[in-house]
Design a protein around this motif. Structure first.
Motif, PDB file in Angstrom:
ATOM      1  N   VAL A  25       0.840  -1.205   0.000  1.00 37.62           N
ATOM      2  CA  VAL A  25       0.000   0.000   0.000  1.00 37.62           C
ATOM      3  C   VAL A  25       0.874   1.254   0.000  1.00 37.62           C
ATOM      4  CG1 VAL A  25      -1.618   1.369   1.377  1.00 37.62           C
ATOM      5  CG2 VAL A  25      -2.033  -1.060   1.038  1.00 37.62           C
ATOM      6  N   LEU A  26       1.902   1.260   0.844  1.00 36.30           N
ATOM      7  CA  LEU A  26       2.785   2.434   0.910  1.00 36.30           C
ATOM      8  C   LEU A  26       3.502   2.640  -0.415  1.00 36.30           C
ATOM      9  CD1 LEU A  26       4.308   2.140   4.491  1.00 36.30           C
ATOM     10  CD2 LEU A  26       2.431   3.604   3.727  1.00 36.30           C
ATOM     11  N   GLU A  27       3.970   1.567  -1.041  1.00 34.42           N
ATOM     12  CA  GLU A  27       4.642   1.689  -2.336  1.00 34.42           C
ATOM     13  C   GLU A  27       3.676   2.213  -3.397  1.00 34.42           C
ATOM     14  OE1 GLU A  27       7.432   1.975  -5.094  1.00 34.42           O
ATOM     15  OE2 GLU A  27       7.779   1.555  -2.976  1.00 34.42           O
ATOM     16  N   PHE A  28       2.441   1.715  -3.405  1.00 35.00           N
ATOM     17  CA  PHE A  28       1.436   2.180  -4.357  1.00 35.00           C
ATOM     18  C   PHE A  28       1.155   3.672  -4.167  1.00 35.00           C
ATOM     19  CE2 PHE A  28      -3.017   3.061  -5.380  1.00 35.00           C
ATOM     20  CZ  PHE A  28      -3.055   2.666  -6.715  1.00 35.00           C
ATOM     21  N   LYS A  32       1.865   6.816  -6.836  1.00 34.67           N
ATOM     22  CA  LYS A  32       0.769   7.701  -7.251  1.00 34.67           C
ATOM     23  C   LYS A  32       0.879   9.090  -6.615  1.00 34.67           C
ATOM     24  CE  LYS A  32      -1.312   4.532  -9.596  1.00 34.67           C
ATOM     25  NZ  LYS A  32      -1.355   4.570 -11.036  1.00 34.67           N
ATOM     26  N   ASN A  33       1.883   9.275  -5.725  1.00 33.39           N
ATOM     27  CA  ASN A  33       2.062  10.520  -4.983  1.00 33.39           C
ATOM     28  C   ASN A  33       0.752  10.922  -4.293  1.00 33.39           C
ATOM     29  OD1 ASN A  33       3.669  12.570  -3.968  1.00 33.39           O
ATOM     30  ND2 ASN A  33       3.065  13.975  -5.575  1.00 33.39           N
ATOM     31  N   SER A  34       0.182   9.950  -3.620  1.00 37.09           N
ATOM     32  CA  SER A  34      -1.122  10.107  -2.982  1.00 37.09           C
ATOM     33  C   SER A  34      -0.968   9.995  -1.467  1.00 37.09           C
ATOM     34  CB  SER A  34      -2.045   9.000  -3.493  1.00 37.09           C
ATOM     35  OG  SER A  34      -3.286   9.058  -2.871  1.00 37.09           O
ATOM     36  N   GLU A  35      -1.794  10.717  -0.735  1.00 43.29           N
ATOM     37  CA  GLU A  35      -1.759  10.674   0.718  1.00 43.29           C
ATOM     38  C   GLU A  35      -2.356   9.375   1.244  1.00 43.29           C
ATOM     39  OE1 GLU A  35      -4.004  14.211   1.631  1.00 43.29           O
ATOM     40  OE2 GLU A  35      -2.168  15.363   1.903  1.00 43.29           O
ATOM     41  N   ILE A  44      -9.121  11.446  11.941  1.00 45.26           N
ATOM     42  CA  ILE A  44      -8.711  10.987  10.617  1.00 45.26           C
ATOM     43  C   ILE A  44      -7.537  11.854  10.204  1.00 45.26           C
ATOM     44  CG2 ILE A  44      -9.357  10.772   8.193  1.00 45.26           C
ATOM     45  CD1 ILE A  44     -12.239  10.299   9.147  1.00 45.26           C
ATOM     46  N   VAL A  45      -6.417  11.197   9.849  1.00 49.10           N
ATOM     47  CA  VAL A  45      -5.181  11.900   9.546  1.00 49.10           C
ATOM     48  C   VAL A  45      -4.729  11.547   8.132  1.00 49.10           C
ATOM     49  CG1 VAL A  45      -2.769  12.200  10.239  1.00 49.10           C
ATOM     50  CG2 VAL A  45      -4.517  11.778  11.969  1.00 49.10           C
ATOM     51  N   LYS A  46      -4.276  12.550   7.382  1.00 49.25           N
ATOM     52  CA  LYS A  46      -3.722  12.329   6.051  1.00 49.25           C
ATOM     53  C   LYS A  46      -2.206  12.478   6.141  1.00 49.25           C
ATOM     54  CE  LYS A  46      -7.774  13.993   3.606  1.00 49.25           C
ATOM     55  NZ  LYS A  46      -8.304  14.981   2.670  1.00 49.25           N
ATOM     56  N   ILE A  47      -1.486  11.486   5.613  1.00 53.51           N
ATOM     57  CA  ILE A  47      -0.030  11.503   5.660  1.00 53.51           C
ATOM     58  C   ILE A  47       0.510  11.572   4.237  1.00 53.51           C
ATOM     59  CG2 ILE A  47       2.030  10.256   6.390  1.00 53.51           C
ATOM     60  CD1 ILE A  47       0.258   8.902   8.497  1.00 53.51           C
ATOM     61  N   LYS A  48       1.389  12.540   3.997  1.00 58.32           N
ATOM     62  CA  LYS A  48       1.991  12.698   2.678  1.00 58.32           C
ATOM     63  C   LYS A  48       3.046  11.624   2.455  1.00 58.32           C
ATOM     64  CE  LYS A  48       1.071  17.572   2.593  1.00 58.32           C
ATOM     65  NZ  LYS A  48       1.539  18.910   2.347  1.00 58.32           N
ATOM     66  N   PRO A  49       3.276  11.236   1.190  1.00 61.43           N
ATOM     67  CA  PRO A  49       4.243  10.169   0.891  1.00 61.43           C
ATOM     68  C   PRO A  49       5.630  10.416   1.468  1.00 61.43           C
ATOM     69  CG  PRO A  49       2.973  10.673  -1.063  1.00 61.43           C
ATOM     70  CD  PRO A  49       2.592  11.683  -0.018  1.00 61.43           C
ATOM     71  N   GLU A  50       6.092  11.652   1.503  1.00 57.96           N
ATOM     72  CA  GLU A  50       7.432  11.916   2.031  1.00 57.96           C
ATOM     73  C   GLU A  50       7.515  11.712   3.544  1.00 57.96           C
ATOM     74  OE1 GLU A  50       5.357  15.925   1.331  1.00 57.96           O
ATOM     75  OE2 GLU A  50       5.741  14.180   0.105  1.00 57.96           O
TER      76      GLU A  50
END
Length: 55
Positions: A25-28, A32-35, A44-50
């Motif tokens: 999931v993290l690799e996907f 996709k540069n998706s949170e 509910i928390v959104k985490i950026k790929p970086e």
């Protein structure tokens, strides 16, 4: 193999599967540069790929 040993073996397999699924999931999400959207407590928390390395 005792019942407890079977239980521990099954537990190991389940945990391994969950870890592999998280990696996928993290690799996907990185590709996709998706949170990633997760629950932390009642929020509910959104985490950026970086920031995935902080998980």
């Amino acid at each position: 193999m005792t019942k407890d040993e079977k239980y521990l073996e099954l537990k190991k397999k389940i945990i391994f599967g969950l870890e592999k699924t998280l990696e996928n999931v993290l690799e996907f999400k990185r590709q996709k540069n998706s949170e990633l959207v997760i629950m932390r407590g009642d929020e509910i928390v959104k985490i950026k790929p970086e920031d995935f390395h902080k998980l």
